[in-house]
Design a protein around this motif. Sequence first.
Motif, mmCIF file in Angstrom:
data_model
loop_
_atom_site.group_PDB
_atom_site.id
_atom_site.type_symbol
_atom_site.label_atom_id
_atom_site.label_comp_id
_atom_site.label_asym_id
_atom_site.label_seq_id
_atom_site.Cartn_x
_atom_site.Cartn_y
_atom_site.Cartn_z
ATOM 1 N N ILE A 27 -6.168 -7.431 -7.929
ATOM 2 C CA ILE A 27 -5.736 -7.032 -9.270
ATOM 3 C C ILE A 27 -5.578 -5.515 -9.318
ATOM 4 N N GLY A 28 -6.505 -4.800 -8.712
ATOM 5 C CA GLY A 28 -6.400 -3.349 -8.663
ATOM 6 C C GLY A 28 -5.158 -2.896 -7.924
ATOM 7 N N TRP A 29 -4.809 -3.596 -6.851
ATOM 8 C CA TRP A 29 -3.610 -3.259 -6.089
ATOM 9 C C TRP A 29 -2.366 -3.451 -6.951
ATOM 10 N N VAL A 30 -2.306 -4.562 -7.679
ATOM 11 C CA VAL A 30 -1.154 -4.819 -8.541
ATOM 12 C C VAL A 30 -1.051 -3.748 -9.625
ATOM 13 N N VAL A 31 -2.194 -3.389 -10.191
ATOM 14 C CA VAL A 31 -2.193 -2.377 -11.247
ATOM 15 C C VAL A 31 -1.761 -1.031 -10.684
ATOM 16 N N ASP A 32 -2.235 -0.698 -9.477
ATOM 17 C CA ASP A 32 -1.843 0.569 -8.865
ATOM 18 C C ASP A 32 -0.344 0.640 -8.613
ATOM 19 N N ARG A 33 0.248 -0.474 -8.325
ATOM 20 C CA ARG A 33 1.664 -0.500 -7.978
ATOM 21 C C ARG A 33 2.589 -0.729 -9.180
ATOM 22 N N SER A 34 2.061 -0.949 -10.309
ATOM 23 C CA SER A 34 2.883 -1.288 -11.469
ATOM 24 C C SER A 34 3.420 -0.025 -12.138
ATOM 25 N N ALA A 44 -8.853 2.555 -0.110
ATOM 26 C CA ALA A 44 -7.964 2.636 -1.264
ATOM 27 C C ALA A 44 -6.568 3.010 -0.785
ATOM 28 N N PRO A 45 -5.536 2.344 -1.308
ATOM 29 C CA PRO A 45 -4.173 2.693 -0.893
ATOM 30 C C PRO A 45 -3.797 4.073 -1.425
ATOM 31 N N GLU A 46 -2.905 4.722 -0.706
ATOM 32 C CA GLU A 46 -2.454 6.037 -1.145
ATOM 33 C C GLU A 46 -1.567 5.885 -2.371
ATOM 34 N N LYS A 47 -1.739 6.790 -3.304
ATOM 35 C CA LYS A 47 -0.919 6.767 -4.515
ATOM 36 C C LYS A 47 0.469 7.272 -4.160
ATOM 37 N N LYS A 48 1.478 6.568 -4.638
ATOM 38 C CA LYS A 48 2.850 6.995 -4.418
ATOM 39 C C LYS A 48 3.234 7.992 -5.500
ATOM 40 N N THR A 49 3.877 9.058 -5.095
ATOM 41 C CA THR A 49 4.339 10.040 -6.063
ATOM 42 C C THR A 49 5.856 9.969 -6.114
#
Length: 181
Positions: free
Chosen positions: A58-65, A118-123
Amino acid sequence: MSDSKKSPFNDQLTKWWDLVSNKETWDSFKKFFALAWTIIAETGTLIWLFLLGGLVSIGWVVDRSAELTESVKSLQSQASQAEDGNLVAEAGKSLLVATKKGADNALQTARAKLDIKAPEKKTKAPVAAAKPASKPPAPAASPAPVSTPKDSSPPPAATSNAEEATVRVPDSQETPESEES
């Protein structure tokens, strides 16, 4: 007389008692219950790991949304622009910050337990308007698209400063029909 007549009931009861009271029987029961308890404990651990994995998913989906990110930024922007007297906006901002911190802490705990990085945040890349406006893209410099008998018009060019940042340069492999879409 009683010795000569043995009852089948007594014989069966004796066999049963010998089987139940045998040391091997008790050892087998102990092994069974120990194994059953181990299976139950490992099943509980597996369920716990699935729950943590679901939390990480769920955290991964939220991070990518992207939509959620944009709406949160918009909400934060509106809350920071609120007047001092607007208690609802201030409460909303506080609730948003507290909820985000709690969710982040839960997500970090789950990731640590599952040993997942933790996956890297995309900028996002800067918008084309951030480039100097003195050098607009030149459609004539790129190879001309193959024209068909249907349409021989040149590709569209920028007509104002506002459109310069969004000028679309046609690809050499595109056909004029795909440029219109």
